[in-house]
Design a protein around this motif. Structure first.
Motif, short mmCIF file in Angstrom:
data_model
loop_
_atom_site.label_atom_id
_atom_site.label_comp_id
_atom_site.label_asym_id
_atom_site.label_seq_id
_atom_site.Cartn_x
_atom_site.Cartn_y
_atom_site.Cartn_z
N LEU A 229 0.85 -1.19 0.00
CA LEU A 229 0.00 0.00 0.00
C LEU A 229 0.88 1.24 0.00
N LEU A 230 0.41 2.29 -0.66
CA LEU A 230 1.07 3.58 -0.62
C LEU A 230 0.35 4.48 0.37
N ALA A 231 1.06 4.89 1.41
CA ALA A 231 0.49 5.79 2.42
C ALA A 231 0.97 7.20 2.11
N LYS A 232 0.16 7.95 1.36
CA LYS A 232 0.55 9.29 0.94
C LYS A 232 0.54 10.25 2.13
N GLY A 233 1.61 11.00 2.26
CA GLY A 233 1.70 12.01 3.30
C GLY A 233 1.86 11.48 4.70
#
Length: 252
Positions: free
Chosen positions: A35-39
């Motif tokens: 998963l990409l956890a933006k910010g």
């Protein structure tokens, strides 16, 4: 696809750009996924401080492909405050899952076994060796490489606790008296009592625990194609020489 409220543990994370994280997570219904956890690394992020190993989470994500976007995360109870040698045991479990599980392959029982193993490491650190061995056994079974522990694969007779056996990783145990034609390097030699102890998941004597470790290590090495585990090497080089005599004497 939008998934909401999925129980999860973070197995591994790494920085992405200046403010984000790439997470490798374990879930019961969706297996292991990235998963990409933006910010997530911003000081103002609501996720700051909770996207870490050994913290039970409920997470949401959106998207398909190799790297969906994390859209929500909250803690699900207290985390596991592992420390010292026991912390590295936890990292060892995470690396096994990270290295051996295929992405998007659900393993609900394995998720439960992982949580149970963390419970054991936290609540019964003196039995950490047993906790690791039983988790390894479950991991092998749940990924399709379960062990034969209760009978001789050639005669189909029940394992004799007083006999000595040769366990060949590609087949299973054979009573050593009937395996004399095999070279010493053909398998793992262990007592019938150790096979039965692992089968019953009661590793309460040093010899059974030692022989179970040798067997499980050999079986895992096959699945890892002989590649070393980083946590095991790190433990051996950095942690073991400085473990206090008062700490549990464990080794991944």
């Amino acid at each position: 696809m939008h998934v909401q409220g999925q129980p999860a543990f973070i197995l591994h994370h790494r920085d992405y750009s200046e403010t984000s994280l790439i997470l490798d997570v374990l879930t019961p219904a969706h297996g292991r996924l990235g998963l990409l956890a933006k910010g997530a690394r911003r000081p103002s992020s609501p996720w700051r401080g909770i996207l870490k190993p050994f913290q039970p989470l409920l997470i949401d994500w959106m998207g398909r492909g190799e790297l969906p976007i994390l859209t929500g995360a909250e803690t699900e109870g207290a985390g596991y405050p592992l420390s010292g040698a026991i912390l590295y045991c936890g990292f060892y479990l995470n690396e096994l899952l990270w290295r051996l599980l295929h992405k998007h392959d659900p393993h609900e029982q394995l998720f439960a076994a992982y949580r149970q193993a963390l419970d054991g490491l936290r609540d019964r650190p003196a039995t950490a060796e047993t906790v690791l061995r039983l988790f390894e056994k479950t991991l092998l079974r749940e990924t399709g490489y379960g062990l034969v522990l209760d009978h001789d694969v050639e005669t189909h007779e029940s394992v004799d606790p007083l006999a000595l056996y040769l366990y060949r990783p590609d087949r299973g145990p054979t009573r050593l008296a009937m395996a004399g034609r095999h070279r010493p390097g053909d398998g793992i030699r262990l007592h019938g009592s150790s096979l039965l102890a692992l089968h019953r998941e009661v590793l309460d004597d040093p010899r059974s625990l030692r022989e179970a470790k040798a067997l499980l290590r050999a079986m895992l090495a096959r699945q890892l194609d002989g590649r070393p585990l980083h946590t095991r090497e790190l433990f051996r080089q950095v942690v073991a020489p400085f473990v206090s005599s008062r700490e549990p004497q464990v080794a991944p």
